[in-house]
Motif scaffolding. Structure first.
Motif, short mmCIF file in Angstrom:
data_model
loop_
_atom_site.label_atom_id
_atom_site.label_comp_id
_atom_site.label_asym_id
_atom_site.label_seq_id
_atom_site.Cartn_x
_atom_site.Cartn_y
_atom_site.Cartn_z
N ALA A 320 4.10 12.79 -34.59
CA ALA A 320 5.21 12.43 -33.72
C ALA A 320 4.83 11.41 -32.65
O ALA A 320 5.59 10.47 -32.38
CB ALA A 320 5.78 13.69 -33.06
N VAL A 321 3.68 11.58 -32.01
CA VAL A 321 3.29 10.68 -30.93
C VAL A 321 3.07 9.27 -31.45
O VAL A 321 3.54 8.28 -30.86
CB VAL A 321 2.02 11.21 -30.21
CG1 VAL A 321 1.53 10.19 -29.19
CG2 VAL A 321 2.32 12.53 -29.52
N LYS A 322 2.38 9.15 -32.56
CA LYS A 322 2.13 7.82 -33.14
C LYS A 322 3.43 7.18 -33.60
O LYS A 322 3.66 5.98 -33.38
CB LYS A 322 1.15 7.92 -34.30
CG LYS A 322 0.74 6.55 -34.86
CD LYS A 322 -0.41 6.68 -35.83
CE LYS A 322 -0.78 5.35 -36.45
NZ LYS A 322 -1.09 4.33 -35.45
N ALA A 323 4.31 7.97 -34.21
CA ALA A 323 5.59 7.43 -34.67
C ALA A 323 6.43 6.92 -33.50
O ALA A 323 7.05 5.85 -33.58
CB ALA A 323 6.35 8.50 -35.45
N PHE A 324 6.43 7.68 -32.42
CA PHE A 324 7.18 7.24 -31.24
C PHE A 324 6.58 5.96 -30.67
O PHE A 324 7.30 5.03 -30.30
CB PHE A 324 7.19 8.34 -30.18
CG PHE A 324 7.82 7.91 -28.88
CD1 PHE A 324 9.19 7.82 -28.76
CD2 PHE A 324 7.03 7.59 -27.78
CE1 PHE A 324 9.78 7.41 -27.57
CE2 PHE A 324 7.60 7.17 -26.59
CZ PHE A 324 8.98 7.09 -26.48
N ASP A 325 5.27 5.90 -30.57
CA ASP A 325 4.60 4.73 -30.00
C ASP A 325 4.93 3.47 -30.80
O ASP A 325 5.02 2.37 -30.22
CB ASP A 325 3.09 4.97 -29.98
CG ASP A 325 2.33 3.85 -29.30
OD1 ASP A 325 2.63 3.58 -28.12
OD2 ASP A 325 1.46 3.24 -29.94
N GLU A 326 5.11 3.60 -32.10
CA GLU A 326 5.36 2.45 -32.95
C GLU A 326 6.84 2.07 -33.01
O GLU A 326 7.18 0.98 -33.47
CB GLU A 326 4.85 2.73 -34.36
CG GLU A 326 3.33 2.85 -34.44
CD GLU A 326 2.84 3.27 -35.81
OE1 GLU A 326 3.69 3.73 -36.62
OE2 GLU A 326 1.63 3.15 -36.08
N ASP A 327 7.72 2.95 -32.54
CA ASP A 327 9.16 2.71 -32.66
C ASP A 327 9.69 1.99 -31.42
O ASP A 327 10.42 2.56 -30.60
CB ASP A 327 9.89 4.03 -32.87
CG ASP A 327 11.34 3.84 -33.30
OD1 ASP A 327 11.77 2.69 -33.43
OD2 ASP A 327 12.04 4.85 -33.50
N LYS A 328 9.32 0.74 -31.26
CA LYS A 328 9.72 -0.02 -30.07
C LYS A 328 11.22 -0.24 -30.02
O LYS A 328 11.81 -0.31 -28.94
CB LYS A 328 9.00 -1.38 -30.05
CG LYS A 328 7.49 -1.29 -30.14
CD LYS A 328 6.88 -0.48 -29.02
CE LYS A 328 5.35 -0.47 -29.12
NZ LYS A 328 4.74 0.46 -28.15
#
Length: 339
Positions: A320-328
């Motif tokens: 979840a954290v990585k996915a959020f970080d990549e979803d600009k």
């Protein structure tokens, strides 16, 4: 209980661990929601080779209290200040509690004890009880307090024109407070790729959006040839531009942090002197204004729920954290939900 740890860049592990008993002035909080902060993303991105707990935007229920605790009781809903002031310090006793960040916080014991977990221990002084709101919206009280501190630091007056640089959750909330508090016009600058952030700004009545990757802030045709106040929630490199668009007597308040050499900026002292400008730092440490922030949410001035674009469970944190970080494009605020 289970708790999440970051062990390397965007590598996480959920572990079982035993929570110690609270001390005489401590409480145990069953965590219902915890916001993912920009600092959490920095930690996740640059984590050293060691296990570390994280998360400090906490909303939950008191499940146990120490023997001397009187300000909250078992069953109370609370939000947690990440750290408070030392009431015995000289600064506090001289009326400047905002200058003392040496008081109780939930890092002082040195044990693993943070918000991305099922439960945690906190000093009772950090607990602010609430009612009439849910855990998701109150998990954003901590960054709302940061936004309010920035707003107060800028000393915005009725009919001021205001520019907010950076539309993360803190910038968005600061812009909305400025708009609701009598600013004549509120401008905001953000990258064009951040569509969800720009969408919320428009929904919240921000007057004009500057796409900072397409147009320099310095070249923007402000209605009054500049602004009276600038709130900077972007990297420090934007401070010179913020000063350059200030009208006579303007104030730039900033909280952007960069621990690399990019944190060093050069400003035109002649411009500052000639136009009687001020550059003010907003630190928001200790955490303050939580009761006021709760009232702001209750009043509808700021709908923190509007900011939540991503939710995840504790066992999903690895992705979840990585996915959020990549979803600009779509990402504004992510929160852990334990309910």
């Amino acid at each position: 209980m289970k708790a999440a740890y970051v062990k390397a860049p965007f590598e996480f592990e959920v572990r079982d661990r035993k929570l110690r008993e609270p001390g005489e002035t401590e409480i145990v909080v069953d965590i219902k929601a915890c916001g993912l902060c920009g600092h959490d993303l920095i930690l996740s991105r640059y984590a050293a080779d060691r296990m570390q707990q994280f998360g400090h935007e906490v909303s939950g229920v008191v499940s146990k209290v120490g023997r001397l605790v009187t300000n909250v009781k078992t069953g109370d809903k609370v939000v947690l200040e990440s750290g408070t002031f030392d009431r015995f310090s000289a600064n506090s006793r001289n009326g400047r509690v905002d200058l003392d960040n040496k008081g109780p916080n939930f890092w002082i014991k040195g044990d693993d004890n943070m918000g991305f977990a099922e439960r945690m221990i906190a000093p009772c002084e950090c607990a602010v009880p609430f009612d009439g709101l849910d855990f998701e919206e109150t998990s954003i009280v901590e960054p709302l307090g940061v936004a309010l501190d920035l707003f107060k630091t800028a000393d915005i007056k009725i009919m001021n024109d205001v520019l907010v640089i950076g539309l993360g959750p803190i910038g968005l909330m600061a812009a909305k407070i400025a708009k609701e508090s009598g600013a004549r016009k509120v401008y905001a600058a953000e990258l064009s790729a951040c569509k969800a952030r720009i969408g919320i700004a428009k929904k919240w009545g921000i007057d004009e959006i500057i796409l900072s990757d397409q147009q320099k802030i310095e070249d923007y045709p402000f209605e009054k040839d500049g602004v009276d106040r600038v709130l900077v929630t972007a990297p420090p490199a934007t401070i010179p531009a913020a000063l350059s668009v200030c009208r006579m007597g303007g104030i730039v308040a900033f909280l952007g942090i960069d621990y690399s050499p990019a944190g060093m900026v050069t400003i035109d002292s002649t411009l500052v002197h000639s136009n009687t400008l001020q550059l003010r730092a907003s630190n928001a440490s200790p955490a303050l204004y939580f009761p006021e922030c709760l009232d702001i949410i209750k009043s509808g001035m700021v709908s923190t729920k509007d900011l939540i674009t991503h939710r995840f469970r504790l066992d999903e944190i690895g992705t979840a954290v990585k996915a959020f970080d990549e979803d600009k494009e779509h990402g504004v605020k992510a929160i852990l939900v334990n309910e």
